[in-house]
Design a protein around this motif. Structure first.
Motif, PDB file in Angstrom:
ATOM      1  N   ASP A  21       5.413  -2.163 -11.559  1.00  0.00           N
ATOM      2  CA  ASP A  21       4.961  -2.065 -10.172  1.00  0.00           C
ATOM      3  C   ASP A  21       3.507  -1.631 -10.047  1.00  0.00           C
ATOM      4  N   GLN A  25       1.268  -5.126 -12.178  1.00  0.00           N
ATOM      5  CA  GLN A  25       1.132  -5.890 -10.936  1.00  0.00           C
ATOM      6  C   GLN A  25      -0.351  -6.121 -10.631  1.00  0.00           C
ATOM      7  N   ASN A  34       1.856 -11.018  -0.406  1.00  0.00           N
ATOM      8  CA  ASN A  34       2.158 -10.739   0.998  1.00  0.00           C
ATOM      9  C   ASN A  34       1.976 -11.993   1.845  1.00  0.00           C
ATOM     10  N   LEU A  48       4.471 -13.507  -5.424  1.00  0.00           N
ATOM     11  CA  LEU A  48       5.664 -12.666  -5.310  1.00  0.00           C
ATOM     12  C   LEU A  48       6.646 -12.995  -6.427  1.00  0.00           C
ATOM     13  N   HIS A  76      14.223  -7.797  -6.127  1.00  0.00           N
ATOM     14  CA  HIS A  76      12.844  -7.332  -6.019  1.00  0.00           C
ATOM     15  C   HIS A  76      12.060  -8.193  -5.020  1.00  0.00           C
ATOM     16  N   ASP A  80      10.517  -6.433  -1.677  1.00  0.00           N
ATOM     17  CA  ASP A  80       9.067  -6.455  -1.490  1.00  0.00           C
ATOM     18  C   ASP A  80       8.669  -7.283  -0.270  1.00  0.00           C
ATOM     19  N   LYS A  83       9.055  -5.121   2.699  1.00  0.00           N
ATOM     20  CA  LYS A  83       7.956  -4.156   2.776  1.00  0.00           C
ATOM     21  C   LYS A  83       6.703  -4.836   3.320  1.00  0.00           C
ATOM     22  N   CYS A  84       6.382  -6.018   2.803  1.00  0.00           N
ATOM     23  CA  CYS A  84       5.197  -6.745   3.273  1.00  0.00           C
ATOM     24  C   CYS A  84       5.301  -7.099   4.752  1.00  0.00           C
ATOM     25  N   TYR A  90       6.885   2.067   2.402  1.00  0.00           N
ATOM     26  CA  TYR A  90       6.637   2.138   0.961  1.00  0.00           C
ATOM     27  C   TYR A  90       7.709   2.990   0.278  1.00  0.00           C
ATOM     28  N   ASP A  93      10.975   1.186   0.139  1.00  0.00           N
ATOM     29  CA  ASP A  93      10.846   0.152  -0.890  1.00  0.00           C
ATOM     30  C   ASP A  93      11.137   0.741  -2.273  1.00  0.00           C
ATOM     31  N   HIS A  97      14.405   0.086  -4.848  1.00  0.00           N
ATOM     32  CA  HIS A  97      14.236  -0.361  -6.230  1.00  0.00           C
ATOM     33  C   HIS A  97      14.983   0.571  -7.199  1.00  0.00           C
TER      34      HIS A  97
END
Length: 115
Positions: A21, A25, A34, A48, A76, A80, A83-84, A90, A93, A97
């Motif tokens: 992460d 990433q 995003n 993504l 995942h 994610d 979250k986006c 956050y 998220d 996970h």
């Protein structure tokens, strides 16, 4: 599997998550994944997907299960994306996970090594 072995797997999954992460990433994937603020010329779904595949690979290697790796990729991507979209924070998220990692360990406990 013993409780100690399951705890070791869980802790390795958490370390793997932190690696996947953050340093694995990078800034590019963090921005490009995003779909609500796309990077021009970069398909968000590829970014993504690449990010989620890194996570799935980590889970697959640690657990020895292709199935759990695939489930990690799917979960995942969904988490994610939420979250986006601003639908979860956050912290939510990250909690989701970690809960997935607990689920993978529970699956190993219930069914042993998975394909």
């Amino acid at each position: 599997m013993t409780a100690f072995e399951l705890l070791q797997i869980f802790l390795l999954l958490i370390v793997g998550h932190a690696l996947a992460d953050y340093p694995l990433q990078g800034e590019f994937l963090a921005r490009a994944k995003n779909r609500f603020a796309p990077v021009p010329g970069v398909p968000w779904y590829q970014a993504l997907g690449a990010h989620a595949l890194i996570h799935g690979g980590v889970v697959g290697v640690i657990t020895g299960s292709l199935l759990l790796g695939a489930l990690e990729v799917a979960s995942h991507m969904l988490i994610d994306d939420r979250k986006c979209a601003g639908r979860i924070s956050y912290n939510a998220d990250q909690l989701l996970h970690v809960l997935c990692k607990l689920l993978w360990v529970a699956a190993l406990l219930l069914w042993g090594r998975l394909p």
